[in-house]
Motif scaffolding. Structure first.
Motif, PDB file in Angstrom:
ATOM      1  N   ILE A 266       0.855  -1.189   0.000  1.00  9.43           N
ATOM      2  CA  ILE A 266       0.000   0.000   0.000  1.00  9.43           C
ATOM      3  C   ILE A 266       0.888   1.234   0.000  1.00  9.43           C
ATOM      4  CG2 ILE A 266      -1.722   1.285   1.299  1.00  9.43           C
ATOM      5  CD1 ILE A 266      -2.685  -1.341   2.479  1.00  9.43           C
ATOM      6  N   GLY A 267       0.635   2.154  -0.930  1.00 11.49           N
ATOM      7  CA  GLY A 267       1.426   3.374  -1.009  1.00 11.49           C
ATOM      8  C   GLY A 267       0.555   4.572  -1.300  1.00 11.49           C
ATOM      9  N   ASP A 268       1.172   5.736  -1.315  1.00  9.95           N
ATOM     10  CA  ASP A 268       0.421   6.976  -1.551  1.00  9.95           C
ATOM     11  C   ASP A 268      -0.270   6.980  -2.910  1.00  9.95           C
ATOM     12  OD1 ASP A 268       1.095   7.923   0.904  1.00  9.95           O
ATOM     13  OD2 ASP A 268       2.637   9.314   0.207  1.00  9.95           O
ATOM     14  N   GLU A 269       0.302   6.275  -3.890  1.00  8.90           N
ATOM     15  CA  GLU A 269      -0.266   6.279  -5.235  1.00  8.90           C
ATOM     16  C   GLU A 269      -1.299   5.175  -5.449  1.00  8.90           C
ATOM     17  OE1 GLU A 269       0.292   8.770  -7.301  1.00  8.90           O
ATOM     18  OE2 GLU A 269       1.510   9.566  -5.647  1.00  8.90           O
ATOM     19  N   THR A 270      -1.581   4.382  -4.433  1.00  9.32           N
ATOM     20  CA  THR A 270      -2.567   3.308  -4.571  1.00  9.32           C
ATOM     21  C   THR A 270      -3.957   3.911  -4.718  1.00  9.32           C
ATOM     22  OG1 THR A 270      -1.220   1.908  -3.139  1.00  9.32           O
ATOM     23  CG2 THR A 270      -3.484   1.192  -3.570  1.00  9.32           C
ATOM     24  N   PRO A 271      -4.692   3.576  -5.780  1.00  8.99           N
ATOM     25  CA  PRO A 271      -6.056   4.110  -5.937  1.00  8.99           C
ATOM     26  C   PRO A 271      -6.974   3.644  -4.805  1.00  8.99           C
ATOM     27  CG  PRO A 271      -5.240   3.193  -8.008  1.00  8.99           C
ATOM     28  CD  PRO A 271      -4.272   2.777  -6.950  1.00  8.99           C
ATOM     29  N   LEU A 272      -7.899   4.499  -4.417  1.00  8.47           N
ATOM     30  CA  LEU A 272      -8.841   4.148  -3.348  1.00  8.47           C
ATOM     31  C   LEU A 272      -9.608   2.873  -3.674  1.00  8.47           C
ATOM     32  CD1 LEU A 272     -10.401   7.621  -2.392  1.00  8.47           C
ATOM     33  CD2 LEU A 272      -8.515   6.409  -1.283  1.00  8.47           C
ATOM     34  N   ALA A 433     -18.551   1.552   8.521  1.00  9.75           N
ATOM     35  CA  ALA A 433     -18.234   0.936   7.230  1.00  9.75           C
ATOM     36  C   ALA A 433     -19.216   1.385   6.155  1.00  9.75           C
ATOM     37  CB  ALA A 433     -18.249  -0.588   7.360  1.00  9.75           C
ATOM     38  N   GLU A 434     -20.502   1.437   6.489  1.00 11.34           N
ATOM     39  CA  GLU A 434     -21.493   1.884   5.506  1.00 11.34           C
ATOM     40  C   GLU A 434     -21.280   3.347   5.147  1.00 11.34           C
ATOM     41  OE1 GLU A 434     -25.533   0.816   6.349  1.00 11.34           O
ATOM     42  OE2 GLU A 434     -24.955  -1.057   7.310  1.00 11.34           O
ATOM     43  N   VAL A 435     -20.929   4.162   6.135  1.00 11.43           N
ATOM     44  CA  VAL A 435     -20.616   5.569   5.871  1.00 11.43           C
ATOM     45  C   VAL A 435     -19.416   5.666   4.936  1.00 11.43           C
ATOM     46  CG1 VAL A 435     -19.609   7.615   6.965  1.00 11.43           C
ATOM     47  CG2 VAL A 435     -21.657   6.558   7.951  1.00 11.43           C
ATOM     48  N   LEU A 436     -18.381   4.863   5.200  1.00 14.78           N
ATOM     49  CA  LEU A 436     -17.181   4.877   4.356  1.00 14.78           C
ATOM     50  C   LEU A 436     -17.521   4.509   2.911  1.00 14.78           C
ATOM     51  CD1 LEU A 436     -14.037   4.952   4.049  1.00 14.78           C
ATOM     52  CD2 LEU A 436     -14.095   2.483   4.522  1.00 14.78           C
ATOM     53  N   ILE A 437     -18.370   3.501   2.724  1.00  9.39           N
ATOM     54  CA  ILE A 437     -18.738   3.068   1.380  1.00  9.39           C
ATOM     55  C   ILE A 437     -19.419   4.208   0.614  1.00  9.39           C
ATOM     56  CG2 ILE A 437     -20.308   1.542   0.119  1.00  9.39           C
ATOM     57  CD1 ILE A 437     -19.670  -0.580   2.275  1.00  9.39           C
ATOM     58  N   HIS A 438     -20.222   5.006   1.288  1.00 12.21           N
ATOM     59  CA  HIS A 438     -20.844   6.169   0.636  1.00 12.21           C
ATOM     60  C   HIS A 438     -19.812   7.261   0.348  1.00 12.21           C
ATOM     61  CE1 HIS A 438     -24.940   4.830   0.786  1.00 12.21           C
ATOM     62  NE2 HIS A 438     -24.959   4.723   2.097  1.00 12.21           N
ATOM     63  N   MET A 439     -18.827   7.394   1.232  1.00  7.60           N
ATOM     64  CA  MET A 439     -17.860   8.487   1.085  1.00  7.60           C
ATOM     65  C   MET A 439     -16.853   8.246  -0.036  1.00  7.60           C
ATOM     66  SD  MET A 439     -16.871   9.532   4.969  1.00  7.60           S
ATOM     67  CE  MET A 439     -17.813  10.777   5.871  1.00  7.60           C
ATOM     68  N   LEU A 440     -16.465   7.010  -0.257  1.00 10.19           N
ATOM     69  CA  LEU A 440     -15.395   6.730  -1.228  1.00 10.19           C
ATOM     70  C   LEU A 440     -15.693   7.287  -2.622  1.00 10.19           C
ATOM     71  CD1 LEU A 440     -14.317   3.129  -0.148  1.00 10.19           C
ATOM     72  CD2 LEU A 440     -13.056   5.264   0.171  1.00 10.19           C
ATOM     73  N   PRO A 441     -16.885   7.039  -3.209  1.00 14.09           N
ATOM     74  CA  PRO A 441     -17.134   7.628  -4.532  1.00 14.09           C
ATOM     75  C   PRO A 441     -17.216   9.151  -4.493  1.00 14.09           C
ATOM     76  CG  PRO A 441     -19.102   6.515  -3.713  1.00 14.09           C
ATOM     77  CD  PRO A 441     -17.980   6.144  -2.799  1.00 14.09           C
ATOM     78  N   ARG A 446     -14.336  14.192  -6.251  1.00 19.41           N
ATOM     79  CA  ARG A 446     -13.667  15.473  -5.973  1.00 19.41           C
ATOM     80  C   ARG A 446     -12.199  15.450  -6.388  1.00 19.41           C
ATOM     81  NH1 ARG A 446     -15.342  18.464  -0.509  1.00 19.41           N
ATOM     82  NH2 ARG A 446     -13.704  19.739  -1.410  1.00 19.41           N
ATOM     83  N   GLY A 447     -11.787  14.391  -7.058  1.00 23.08           N
ATOM     84  CA  GLY A 447     -10.408  14.310  -7.531  1.00 23.08           C
ATOM     85  C   GLY A 447      -9.452  13.679  -6.548  1.00 23.08           C
ATOM     86  N   LEU A 448      -9.952  13.227  -5.380  1.00 22.71           N
ATOM     87  CA  LEU A 448      -9.101  12.567  -4.390  1.00 22.71           C
ATOM     88  C   LEU A 448      -9.164  11.073  -4.659  1.00 22.71           C
ATOM     89  CD1 LEU A 448     -10.297  14.622  -1.279  1.00 22.71           C
ATOM     90  CD2 LEU A 448      -8.244  15.000  -2.662  1.00 22.71           C
ATOM     91  N   THR A 449      -8.383  10.620  -5.611  1.00 26.08           N
ATOM     92  CA  THR A 449      -8.510   9.245  -6.102  1.00 26.08           C
ATOM     93  C   THR A 449      -7.479   8.294  -5.523  1.00 26.08           C
ATOM     94  OG1 THR A 449      -7.113   9.783  -8.008  1.00 26.08           O
ATOM     95  CG2 THR A 449      -9.498  10.048  -8.277  1.00 26.08           C
ATOM     96  N   THR A 450      -6.465   8.800  -4.835  1.00 28.31           N
ATOM     97  CA  THR A 450      -5.425   7.940  -4.277  1.00 28.31           C
ATOM     98  C   THR A 450      -5.363   8.092  -2.766  1.00 28.31           C
ATOM     99  OG1 THR A 450      -3.680   9.608  -4.478  1.00 28.31           O
ATOM    100  CG2 THR A 450      -4.063   8.156  -6.382  1.00 28.31           C
ATOM    101  N   LEU A 451      -4.749   7.107  -2.115  1.00 31.10           N
ATOM    102  CA  LEU A 451      -4.625   7.151  -0.658  1.00 31.10           C
ATOM    103  C   LEU A 451      -3.827   8.369  -0.226  1.00 31.10           C
ATOM    104  CD1 LEU A 451      -4.966   5.851   2.130  1.00 31.10           C
ATOM    105  CD2 LEU A 451      -2.886   4.519   1.669  1.00 31.10           C
ATOM    106  N   GLY A 452      -2.738   8.655  -0.919  1.00 31.56           N
ATOM    107  CA  GLY A 452      -1.915   9.804  -0.542  1.00 31.56           C
ATOM    108  C   GLY A 452      -2.669  11.113  -0.618  1.00 31.56           C
ATOM    109  N   ALA A 453      -3.487  11.278  -1.657  1.00 31.61           N
ATOM    110  CA  ALA A 453      -4.253  12.516  -1.805  1.00 31.61           C
ATOM    111  C   ALA A 453      -5.252  12.677  -0.670  1.00 31.61           C
ATOM    112  CB  ALA A 453      -4.977  12.516  -3.150  1.00 31.61           C
TER     113      ALA A 453
END
Length: 469
Positions: A266-272, A433-441, A446-453
Motif C-alpha cells: 500500500i502506497g500513496d499512489e494506490t487508488p482508493l 463501514a457503511e458511511v465509508l462506502i458512501h464516502m469513497l465515490p 472530488r479528484g481525491l482518487t489515491t490514498l496519498g491525496a
C-alpha cells in the motif's frame, strides 16, 4: 419577504449594505473628527476620524461577512454536499428547504435535479434488483452444491492472493488465521510447500497433488492445485477432517475483480478503489486512552466498495479491571460478560492479523488507535497500517462548519443504526463501514482518487479533532 428575493438580488443587497454602511461610518467618523478638531487641534481630529473609520469599516465587513456566510455560503456548501451525496454515493437525501430559503431559485432547481436523479436511479435499481435476485439464486444453488462436497476450495490469483473461498475453506483457514479475501496465501501456508506445488503445476501445465504445511509447520493438508486459463490456480484442500456442524452457515465468499488485482504494498499512489479497508470500533472503560482499557472490539472488512460477508470480529475483551457503572450504562458491557474473555494482548494480535494488508478506518480513529498502540509491546506487534478517520473525511466532504458525529454522518448519508446496536463495537463499526462506502465515490468525484491525496487532505483538517465528538 426576504426569502422570496432572488440570489442575485440578495448578493446585490450585501454590496449595498457595505456601501451604505461604509458611507454612514465615514460620515460619523468625519463628524466626530471635526468636533474634536474644533475643541483641540486639527491633527487630533484627523487621528480620531481615521481610528473610528478603521474600526467601523472592520466591524461592518465582519458583520456583512457573517451574514453572507450564514445565509449564502454555508447553505450553498450544504446544498452541494447533498447533491454530491445523491450523485456519487446514491444517498436519497432531500434538499434542506430551510437552509436554502435565501438562495432564490437555486434550492428548487437543486431539488428538481435530485428528483430526476432519484427517478432514474429507481428505474435502474429495479432492473439491477431483478438481475441480482437471479444471481443470488444461482449463488445459493452453487453454495448448496459445494457444501455437500467434503473439500475446501479456494481460487488464487496470479499474485498468490485469495479471490474466492467456500465454507469448508473458511474452516481450514480459520485454523491458521483469520479468513480474508485478498490475503496472500502465504499468510496461512508455508511458502516453500506452496512454491514446490506451483513448480510442479507450471512444469506439467496440469493439476498436481501436493501436501501443504502451515506456516508454523504444525499442520499439514492434502491438496490439489489446478492451473486456470486466465492465470492463477484453483486450490482444493481435503477438508474431510474439519468439524463443520450440519446447520452451520457456509457462505461462498468471493470477489472476481481480484483476479486482475495489482500486487504490491500500500502506497500513496494506490487508488482508493484498489484498497482493502478494515473498519473497527471499540468500547472502553472510559475516555482516557492512557489509562482506560478496551472491553469490546468490533471489526469488518470493506473490499471493492462492499462489506465482505462473514469477515468480521465481534470480540469481548477482559480489561483486567472492573468496568465503571457509568461506562456500562453507555455500552451495556458488564464485568460478568467479559469474565474469562481474551485480554487485550490476545484480542489485539487477532485484530492485527485481521487487518494485515489493509487501511484501518475508524470514527475518531486517534482515540481507538491510542488504546491499541499503548499495548503493542504486550501484543508483540507494530501498527504500520495507514489510518483513515471518518471524522476528517466528513470535514473534507461536507465542510468544517458541519457536525461530524457518527449519528450526524449516518443521518446525512442515509445509514440506519438499529438502536440495540448503537454504542456496541460491532454496531458502530458496521455504521462506520457503511458511511465509508458512501464516502469513497464522493472523494473520488472530488479528484481525491489515491490514498496519498486523501491523507494529505485530511491532515489539513486535523485541528478539528480537538473540538469534535
Amino acid at each position: 419577504m426576504l426569502a422570496n428575493l432572488s440570489l442575485r438580488l440578495r448578493v446585490f443587497l450585501f454590496f449595498c449594505l457595505i456601501a451604505l454602511g461604509g458611507a454612514l461610518i465615514l460620515g460619523a467618523s468625519l463628524w466626530a473628527g471635526l468636533s474634536r478638531a474644533l475643541t483641540t487641534t486639527p491633527q487630533n481630529g484627523f487621528v480620531l476620524a481615521g481610528i473610528l473609520s478603521i474600526f467601523g469599516l472592520t466591524a461592518l465587513t465582519a458583520g456583512v461577512w457573517l451574514l453572507f456566510d450564514e445565509n449564502v455560503a454555508k447553505p450553498i456548501e450544504r446544498l452541494s454536499a447533498g447533491m454530491r451525496a445523491r450523485a456519487h454515493a446514491g444517498v436519497a437525501v432531500e434538499v434542506d428547504a430551510r437552509a436554502a430559503r435565501y438562495l432564490g431559485d437555486l434550492g428548487p432547481a437543486a431539488s428538481a435535479v435530485t428528483e430526476a436523479l432519484a427517478q432514474n436511479a429507481m428505474s435502474t435499481a429495479q432492473r439491477v434488483a431483478a438481475e441480482t435476485e437471479r444471481l443470488a439464486q444461482e449463488r445459493e444453488r452453487l453454495t448448496a452444491l459445494l457444501t455437500e462436497i467434503p473439500v475446501a476450495m479456494m481460487l488464487i490469483n496470479s499474485a498468490g492472493q485469495i479471490v474466492l473461498y467456500d465454507g469448508q475453506a473458511a474452516e481450514v483457514l480459520s485454523t491458521l488465521g483469520m479468513p480474508r479475501l485478498n490475503a496472500p496465501l502465504t499468510d496461512y501456508f508455508d511458502a516453500g510447500s506452496l512454491d514446490r506445488a506451483r513448480g510442479r503445476v507450471n512444469r506439467s501445465g496440469k493439476e498436481a497433488r501436493c501436501v501443504l504445511t502451515s506456516r508454523d509447520g504444525a499442520q499439514s493438508f492434502d491438496a490439489r492445485m489446478k492451473p486456470m486459463d486466465a492465470g492463477g490456480y484453483l486450490l482444493i484442500v481435503d477438508a474431510a477432517h474439519t468439524d463443520i456442524p450440519p446447520d452451520a452457515a457456509r457462505p461462498l465468499v468471493y470477489d472476481f475483480a481480484l483476479l486482475t488485482a495489482r500486487p504490491g504494498e500500500i502506497g500513496d499512489e494506490t487508488p482508493l478503489c484498489d484498497l482493502t479497508y478494515t473498519v473497527f470500533d471499540t468500547e472502553t472503560t472510559g475516555l482516557l486512552p492512557h489509562k482506560d482499557e478496551i472491553v469490546q472490539l468490533g471489526a469488518l472488512r470493506v473490499l471493492g466498495g462492499r462489506i465482505v460477508p462473514g469477515e468480521t470480529i465481534d470480540q469481548l475483551v477482559d480489561p483486567g479491571r472492573p468496568i465503571p457503572p457509568s461506562a456500562t450504562r453507555v455500552h451495556h458491557v458488564t464485568d460478568a460478560m467479559v469474565a474469562g474473555k481474551p485480554d487485550i494482548a490476545e484480542a489485539g494480535r487477532r485484530f492485527h492479523s485481521f487487518a494485515q494488508g489493509s487501511v484501518i478506518v475508524a470514527h475518531n480513529a486517534p482515540f481507538d488507535m491510542a488504546f491499541l498502540r499503548r499495548h503493542r509491546a504486550r501484543m508483540g506487534v507494530e501498527w504500520h497500517n495507514p489510518v483513515l478517520d471518518t471524522v476528517l473525511l466528513s470535514a473534507v466532504l461536507f465542510g468544517a462548519s458541519e457536525t461530524h458525529t457518527l449519528d450526524a454522518l449516518c443521518q446525512r448519508l442515509g445509514v440506519t443504526i438499529p438502536e440495540r446496536l448503537r454504542h456496541t463495537a460491532m454496531g458502530d463499526a458496521q455504521a462506520t463501514a457503511e458511511v465509508l462506502i458512501h464516502m469513497l465515490p464522493m472523494l473520488q468525484a472530488r479528484g481525491l482518487t489515491t490514498l496519498g491525496a486523501v491523507l494529505a487532505e485530511t491532515r489539513r483538517h486535523g485541528r478539528l479533532l480537538e473540538d469534535l465528538n
